[in-house]
Design an enzyme around this catalytic site. Structure first.
Site, mmCIF file in Angstrom:
data_model
loop_
_atom_site.group_PDB
_atom_site.id
_atom_site.type_symbol
_atom_site.label_atom_id
_atom_site.label_comp_id
_atom_site.label_asym_id
_atom_site.label_seq_id
_atom_site.Cartn_x
_atom_site.Cartn_y
_atom_site.Cartn_z
ATOM 1 N N SER A 154 0.812 -1.218 0.000
ATOM 2 C CA SER A 154 0.000 0.000 0.000
ATOM 3 C C SER A 154 0.846 1.268 0.000
ATOM 4 O O SER A 154 1.539 1.557 -0.956
ATOM 5 C CB SER A 154 -0.973 -0.028 1.177
ATOM 6 N N ASP A 160 -1.227 6.645 -3.914
ATOM 7 C CA ASP A 160 -0.258 5.708 -3.356
ATOM 8 C C ASP A 160 -0.042 4.585 -4.371
ATOM 9 O O ASP A 160 -0.566 4.634 -5.491
ATOM 10 C CB ASP A 160 -0.703 5.183 -1.996
ATOM 11 N N ASP A 181 -0.914 1.345 -4.652
ATOM 12 C CA ASP A 181 -1.963 0.420 -5.098
ATOM 13 C C ASP A 181 -3.282 1.120 -5.398
ATOM 14 O O ASP A 181 -4.302 0.469 -5.614
ATOM 15 C CB ASP A 181 -2.159 -0.711 -4.089
#
Length: 352
Positions: A99, A241, A243
């Protein structure tokens, strides 16, 4: 450092805390859990990843040992992989991602058949099984299907359908121009989606793995985009970010529209669309700013707070049939039938 094992997933520095051996144990444990849940000897799972350098190695390691049918999503945003689980009617999914952590980290999110991350009880069982499972199934007959292009296309259709024809027309007619910064992450696919609906997109860091700032989008990591907004006479910039479940927006005056305000805007938009918002409930975590509560109360709707954790928000949303929810600190709203934060869908909703 140490391997992080929690109901949010598994994360660690690849090659130190998170090794291929640990990945194998978790993959086998997950398949064992799915066999138990579904009664199938050969369940089907979707596997996808973000753009971290260790992602391909972990994917190849997992695919090489799993005795189950696999749909390979390739590099794909987290919300698109969750969508793929539902679209292909799979039994579960594995997302290889850490993430908002830096590129030398990696990890896993494990999904159920509804595309949502496993709940706390299931994750606790998975963590326990990964440390005790000794009977690994041998690979027999299985199918491995590569479906990256199909998922990209269908996910784009999905988010545009959720935004709706009327709001898509609003975006087209508004002639907005934005700076899009996926920072080498999976949100790079947003450029094509936006251009399809006539948004003028200035893309930066759109090459997968092209990490030119800190992974987590925030005021410090995105401030450099102010110059690009000015140079290109853009309306604002959107930074993601790795993902793509989180998005932050930098306004043309250099002010960051942080997660709580982003969630408040999405809540305002969704409640505005309701014929009777007083019947609606918005679910947030107990760390979300009162700015969201103010919007909810303006419409006469109800707000329900739960403990921090996306799975807690999602479970309560579906229990209450909520139209929108999220965690203000995490910069991405949750809009059913999606069951996770979705930075691309959030951006489109705000643009509308």
């Amino acid at each position: 450092m140490a391997l992080v094992e929690s109901f949010s997933g598994i994360r660690g520095v690849y090659g130190e805390d998170l090794t291929d051996d640990i990945a194998v144990k978790y993959a086998h444990a997950f398949c064992s859990l799915l066999r138990k849940k579904t009664g199938k000897s050969n369940p089907t799972i979707v596997i996808g990843m973000d753009t971290r350098p260790s992602g391909a190695k972990l994917r190849d390691t997992i695919i090489g040992i799993l005795d189950c049918n696999i749909i390979d999503a390739g590099i794909m945003p987290t919300p698109a992989i969750e969508f793929a689980v539902r679209y292909f009617d799979a039994d579960g999914g594995i997302i290889i991602t850490a993430s908002h952590n830096e590129p030398y980290w990696n990890g896993f999110k494990f999904l159920g058949s509804d595309g949502a991350v496993l709940n706390e009880k299931e994750m606790n069982e998975l963590i326990h099984t990964s440390k005790t499972l000794k009977d690994f199934h041998k690979i027999q007959d299985r199918k491995i299907l590569e479906r990256s292009s199909e998922i990209t296309k269908k996910y784009a259709e999905f988010v545009l359908r959720l935004v709706g024809k009327q709001d898509i027309e609003k975006i087209k007619n508004s002639k907005q121009k934005i700076v899009l910064d996926p920072n080498g992450g999976t949100a790079a696919i947003a450029k094509k989606i936006l251009e399809e609906i006539c948004v003028d997109v200035v893309g930066v860091n759109t090459q997968y793995g092209d990490f030119n700032r800190a992974i987590e989008p925030n005021g410090d990591s995105l401030i450099y985009l102010k110059n690009l907004i000015d140079e290109n006479k853009a309306d604002f910039a959107a930074g993601f970010d790795c993902d793509a479940d989180r998005v932050e927006i930098l306004l043309d005056n250099g002010q960051l529209l942080s997660g709580n305000y982003i969630l408040a805007l999405v809540v305002y938009e969704k409640l505005s669309e309701c014929s009777n918002p007083r019947k609606e409930t918005v679910v947030v975590n107990d760390a979300t700013s009162n700015v969201v509560r103010d919007v909810v109360e303006k419409f006469g709707a109800r707000i329900k707070e739960v403990e921090v954790g996306e799975t807690n928000v999602v479970q309560e949303m579906y229990r209450l049939n909520s139209i929108v929810g999220g965690e203000g600190s995490s910069s991405g709203a949750i809009m059913p039938p999606s069951k996770c934060r979705d930075g691309i869908l959030t951006l489109l909703t705000i643009m509308s």
